[in-house]
Scaffold this motif. Structure first.
Motif: not given
Length: 567
Positions: A310-321, A340-349
């Motif tokens: 939410s603060a803008g770090q769109i590449t952040a991911e959750m740990s799966i451990e 998928q959201i990141r890919e949709l943004k690219i498709q929008s561009y």
């Protein structure tokens, strides 16, 4: 070595099983004591409730059958429909009959609707809450029975995709009246009034369960889609006691499932509540520490990751451990969604780039060298002939033409502006030698304020001029009208001419929804089709055909100038 993970259910059971074992065991002993008396009382109340439901439904079916019989035998409008007379008289009789049926529809909430069939046509009236798809299914079912001449004076079950209905049809000789009963709504009203919220009613048609509720699907799976009749003492999954009864004059069987719950007496409950509280306190102290490490900490970590995103770090991911399998799955699914959201943004561009490319491409296609040469030749010829007045008009029309086509082709303009521009284009073309152009425009003042994409009309007109027969008389007709829809209205544009028309092979390809290939033929029409798709999506349609020349039609959502305030 990687530790073995456990699923969420196993972890929860391991935490609470020991702490609540004594409580469950004690309640089991006590519930066994009360079970016999409770079950006996439940059976008595179940039979009484079943009779109440069946009587309520039988009363409605009797009232509906009598009402239908009264119409067939006594109603004047019905006799008119069955007689040999004009369609106008029959339509008036059907209309008056519908008015009386509307009153009956208001008085009896269990009646879902009426349908009148005569002369291969039908008219219907249904409750406003009924969906369009359900109405369509009912009409199709009844029409099929009438066409196959399988109509009998018996109640039949219509198994719709959303819910079932009962239908009774009276009539003959091509004229029929059908009453449709929503029998589930009748029983649901009685359940809401007299029964608990957990009471379930499941209907079966002959020996097949009508699967419209979760409990019905469970019964169908466990009993092979067959539910026996008159099994009032059957217990389903230790949760329900089943009571069954047939509905008179139908193939329906009503099955009432009453919750099989044992309750404690108030005096004994006080002792057990005290014991439960003592054990609960002890279990809670131990469980809190365990739950915090196994569940609270992972959840806090997930929340922190979401806050970072939410603060803008769109590449952040959750740990799966995590030790809990469900947390691992949740983290994996969340990470996949973010990807998928990141890919949709690219498709929008990329879509925006395609729109820019289409806009630039169309402008380039409109300014072709031969058009420049034709304009220059026309200006030169008028200058040589000393036709100064005509020369001034052509220069002014040419200036307006280029000013219009250089504007943003994705900003809508009014129909009036587009028609004015098209007329300026025709004024230029009329000065060309070898062709006579006559343009007829059919529209209304209301349509002139509607909005459409620039170069929509002009594209088809230019196509007509381009492929006109040299030395002939080109007749162009432009028709604009408004089509009223259920939710929104549409603008219908048709441009036709008396030219040589479109090539048959190109027509077949062009009328395919996904055809956008530039093949050198009618490039402007293809470009317009792509712009319509980018601006309106699938709500706009473009179709081309031949009928004594080329005919091009566009249907697009109707918007007016007032809907686009100036920035």
């Amino acid at each position: 070595m990687k530790s073995r993970t456990k699923n969420f259910r196993t972890r929860i059971l391991s935490v609470f099983l020991i702490g609540y074992f004594l409580i469950i065991f004690t309640l089991f002993i006590y519930s066994s004591y009360l079970s016999r008396n409770y079950t006996e009382g439940l059976r008595n109340s179940g039979n009484a409730m079943m009779n109440l439901y069946v009587n309520e439904l039988n009363n409605l079916l009797g009232i509906s059958s009598d009402y239908l019989n009264e119409i067939i035998t006594l109603n004047t409008e019905m006799k008119i429909l069955q007689s040999i007379t004009t369609e106008v008289v029959k339509y008036g009789a059907a209309y008056e009959l519908m008015k009386s049926m509307r009153t009956q529809l208001t008085l009896e909430e269990g009646i879902a609707g009426f349908i009148i069939h005569y002369n291969d046509s039908y008219y219907h009236i249904f409750q406003e809450s009924m969906s369009f798809d359900t109405k369509k299914e009912i009409n199709a079912f009844l029409t099929d029975r009438i066409e196959k001449n399988t109509v009998t004076r018996e109640w039949v079950v219509i198994e719709g995709s959303e819910k079932p209905f009962l239908a009774l049809t009276y009539g003959g000789n091509g004229t029929y009246i059908t009453i449709v009963i929503d029998f589930e709504s009748v029983t649901s009203e009685v359940v809401n009034k007299y029964a608990s919220s957990k009471t379930e009613i499941v209907f079966q048609n002959s020996d097949r369960i009508l699967q419209y509720s979760p409990i019905a699907k469970i019964l169908a799976q466990e009993q092979g889609s067959t539910l026996l009749v008159n099994i009032g003492e059957t217990v389903i999954q230790n949760k329900y006691i089943l009571f069954s009864n047939s509905i008179a004059n139908t193939t329906l069987t009503m099955n009432v499932l009453i919750p099989n719950e044992n309750i404690f007496t108030s005096q004994a409950a006080q002792l057990y509540i005290l014991a439960i509280l003592m054990l609960a306190v002890l279990c809670a102290i131990v469980s809190v520490f365990y739950l915090y490490g196994e569940f609270i900490t992972p959840i806090q970590s997930m929340i922190q990751t979401m806050q970072n995103i939410s603060a803008g770090q769109i590449t952040a991911e959750m740990s799966i451990e995590y030790n809990v399998e469900e947390f691992r799955q949740t983290a994996s699914i969340f990470n996949a969604m973010m990807k998928q959201i990141r890919e949709l943004k690219i498709q929008s561009y990329e879509k925006e780039i395609r729109e820019q490319k289409a806009r630039l491409q169309y402008l380039q296609l409109q300014i072709r060298p031969h058009f420049f040469l034709n304009c220059l030749k026309t200006l030169y010829a008028l200058s040589q002939q000393k036709k100064n007045r005509e020369l001034e008009d052509v220069i002014m029309d040419t200036s307006k033409f280029f000013r219009y086509i250089f504007r943003d082709t994705f900003t809508p303009v009014t129909v009036q502006e587009e028609l004015d521009f098209t007329q300026e284009y025709l004024n230029i073309q009329k000065n060309r030698a070898g062709i006579s152009i006559n343009c007829d425009i059919s529209t209304s003042d209301e349509v002139l304020e509607a909005l459409l994409l620039p170069l929509t009309i002009q594209t088809f007109v230019e196509n007509s001029v381009k492929y006109a027969v040299t030395g002939g008389n080109l007749q162009i007709r432009i028709v604009l009208k408004i089509l009223a829809g259920e939710d929104i209205s549409y603008l219908d544009l048709t441009v036709s001419d008396n030219g040589q028309g479109y090539a048959d092979e190109w027509l077949k390809s062009m009328n395919e929804p996904d055809y956008y290939m530039e093949d050198g033929q009618h490039v402007g029409v293809l470009n317009l089709k792509q712009r319509l798709f980018l601006h309106y999506g699938e709500t706009a349609e473009l179709a081309v055909r031949n009928h004594n020349g080329a005919v091009s039609e566009v249907i697009m959502p109707l918007t007016k100038k007032t809907c686009f305030p100036e920035k």
